[in-house]
Structures are given as C-alpha cells and as structure tokens.
Enzyme design. Structure first.
Site, PDB file in Angstrom:
ATOM      1  N   SER A 194       4.649   8.724  -2.356  1.00  7.74           N
ATOM      2  CA  SER A 194       5.450   9.705  -3.267  1.00  7.74           C
ATOM      3  C   SER A 194       4.944   9.761  -4.648  1.00  7.74           C
ATOM      4  O   SER A 194       3.895   8.938  -5.138  1.00  7.74           O
ATOM      5  CB  SER A 194       6.815   9.191  -3.377  1.00  7.74           C
ATOM      6  OG  SER A 194       7.578   9.649  -4.331  1.00  7.74           O
ATOM      7  N   TYR A 207      12.287   1.736  -4.746  1.00  8.91           N
ATOM      8  CA  TYR A 207      11.924   2.830  -4.073  1.00  8.91           C
ATOM      9  C   TYR A 207      10.237   3.220  -4.346  1.00  8.91           C
ATOM     10  O   TYR A 207       9.468   3.130  -3.533  1.00  8.91           O
ATOM     11  CB  TYR A 207      12.674   4.171  -4.147  1.00  8.91           C
ATOM     12  CG  TYR A 207      11.992   5.221  -3.532  1.00  8.91           C
ATOM     13  CD1 TYR A 207      12.121   5.407  -2.044  1.00  8.91           C
ATOM     14  CD2 TYR A 207      11.117   6.234  -4.287  1.00  8.91           C
ATOM     15  CE1 TYR A 207      11.575   6.850  -1.426  1.00  8.91           C
ATOM     16  CE2 TYR A 207      10.922   7.345  -3.507  1.00  8.91           C
ATOM     17  CZ  TYR A 207      10.944   7.659  -2.254  1.00  8.91           C
ATOM     18  OH  TYR A 207      10.482   8.846  -1.745  1.00  8.91           O
TER      19      TYR A 207
END
Length: 302
Positions: A194, A207
């Site tokens: 990401s 995350y």
C-alpha cells in the site's frame, strides 16, 4: 450514511477511462471486510476497451481477497488473459458468487473457497483444493487485508493488533509456504502492499505497519527464490474505491480528504489490475523484488 443494498444488476462492471467517477463517494458499511454487492457506488472492475491477448493462457492463479475490489478486478483480468482462477474470501458469499460468474463469463474456470487466511490450516487446505480442482498453481496473489481506523495508538487493542497482522502478513507467509511445493520455475508471486507503507497513515498505524512488512517480505522472498527462477513482486495501490473503504473509513473522512491525489480523484480497481497482469506475465520477466505504484500520481520512495 448507509448503503441501500444494491445488487448485481446495478454494477457498472466496465467503463471507459473518461467515465471513471471524479469525486470520492460518501457511504459507509457496518462490518468488515465490506460487501461490494451492497455498495451504492459500484467500483469499476474492467475497462470496456481492455482486450486480452493470451498473456496468461494455460495458467492457474490463486487470489486471496478475490471476491471483491482489487482482487475481483485481478481475477477478471487474469481470466480475460486466459487463466483459470481460485479466489479465497472470508464470508462475503454473494460477492464471491458474483466474481465466479464474471470469471466464467470470460470462458475460464473459477473456484471460490471461504475461510480465514490467518489460519494456517485453512491456508494449506485452500492451496490443496486449488490444485485438486484446477490441476496446478502458477500464480499466487497475496491480496487480502483488513484495516481499522483509530485516532490514537492507545486505542489499538492487542486483539486488533494481532488480528491485523495475522490477516495482512501472517496469511501471506502461510499461503506462500503452502504454495511452494506446487510452484516451479517461471511461477510468480505478487503481494499487495500500500501507499501507506511509504507515506504512513496517522489513523491506520497497525495496517500501515503490516504493509511496510509486506515490502520487506517481497524483497526478501524474491532473493530467496531467485535460484528457483520464481519471481516475487508487489503492487502498492493508492486510494482505490473498494468495499474495504466504506467498511473502515469514517463518513467525515470520506467527505473531506480521502481520495485526494495529484490526479484529483480516487482510483478504480480496473486501473490497478493491469499492474498484476504485467507482473504475472512474461512481460515482466526481468522484474523481481520490485513494487509498482498505481496511486494517482503521488511520488513515493522505493
């Protein structure tokens, strides 16, 4: 704002580039990891003018989180390029059935397997089921993830921390370990990291930490498997409109700054999936240990 339960018939599965939504939708869902069937504003799965050319003919791919979002788009693109596909998902049965139908509409075989990739026994069983039903395994796409917005690190419970790491990085180890006996020279592993691994995220600290771990995992695994001629790469998407967003990002954040990019809009799964096609095919035969960045123009290191 809540969803209105729109179903398969309302899905704009394809669109031309000029028709991509220009503003970030504002809607939320109450449970993780979110349902694409229940999204008011449907993600674009594949461009109307995307033409397959047999890049993955005769291949079999296993895609985690393949029921919706980026995973669904990758499954449909792979199918259009000639691959049979197994998708792993948690419990979004309607989404999984919809994805299977899309893959089969491309003339390819599809298998949907429900379970928790954070469970090592399930990971092993899923790989064996894929090989048993589709005959082989050539491409592993480690894509599934979860995220939980928290404004302070003190709000992240031990249970949330472990759960996020178990799904996002432990699952990658488990699936890769289970897949290794079936992978051979020319096989490919693609991991989804990401933009948060490079920029950080003040409200997605656990995350983002897992996504940084995925970058290191990708680079390390690529070196470990180089002698076997198995290539390992990753994709680091920016803000992409998938079910995970309304399921985890608050309405006020969606209405304000989520999705701001130099290109001025959130991305669509259809704009990310071709990066996976490239990394899965021989077009990327000299790529290993690398990360591609479909993120709307944000410049990040590495």
């Amino acid at each position: 704002m809540t969803n209105s339960g729109k179903g398969q018939n309302d899905k704009p599965e394809t669109a031309s580039t000029g028709d991509y939504p220009q503003e970030t939708p504002v809607e939320t869902q109450g449970t993780q990891p979110g349902s694409e069937a229940e999204m008011n504003v449907q993600p674009v799965v594949i461009r109307e003018d995307y033409r397959g050319s047999g890049k993955l003919e005769g291949k079999v791919a296993l895609i985690t989180g393949g029921d919706s979002g980026i995973g669904r788009a990758v499954a449909v693109h792979f199918a259009r390029e000639g691959a049979d596909v197994a998708i792993l998902y948690l419990d979004e049965h309607q989404d999984a059935q919809d994805t299977v139908a899309m893959v089969e509409a491309e003339g390819r075989r599809a298998v949907a397997i429900a379970g928790d990739i954070g469970d090592v026994a399930f990971a092993r069983q899923a790989v064996e089921q894929t090989v048993e039903q589709l005959g082989q395994l050539d491409i592993l796409v480690n894509n599934a993830a979860e995220q939980h917005e928290q404004k302070s690190i003190t709000n992240i419970t031990p249970e949330q921390l472990e759960r996020t790491f178990r799904t996002n990085i432990f699952g990658m180890f488990y699936l890769t370990q289970a897949a290794m006996p079936h992978l051979k020279e020319g096989s490919v592993i693609i991991n989804t990291t990401s933009i948060t691994a490079y920029k950080g995220s003040p409200e997605l600290m656990d995350y983002a930490s897992t996504k940084g771990a995925i970058v290191a995992f990708t680079r390390s695994l690529s070196q470990n498997l180089a002698e076997k001629k198995i290539r390992v790469n990753a994709v680091a998407p920016g803000p992409i409109w998938t079910p995970l967003i309304p399921a985890t990002i608050s309405e006020d954040k969606l209405a304000s700054d989520w999705g701001e990019t130099p290109l001025g809009r959130p991305g669509q799964p259809a704009e990310v999936a071709p990066a996976y096609v490239f990394l899965a095919s021989d077009d990327s035969s000299y790529f290993s240990g690398q990360v591609l960045h479909p993120n709307g123009g944000t410049v990040v290191g590495g």
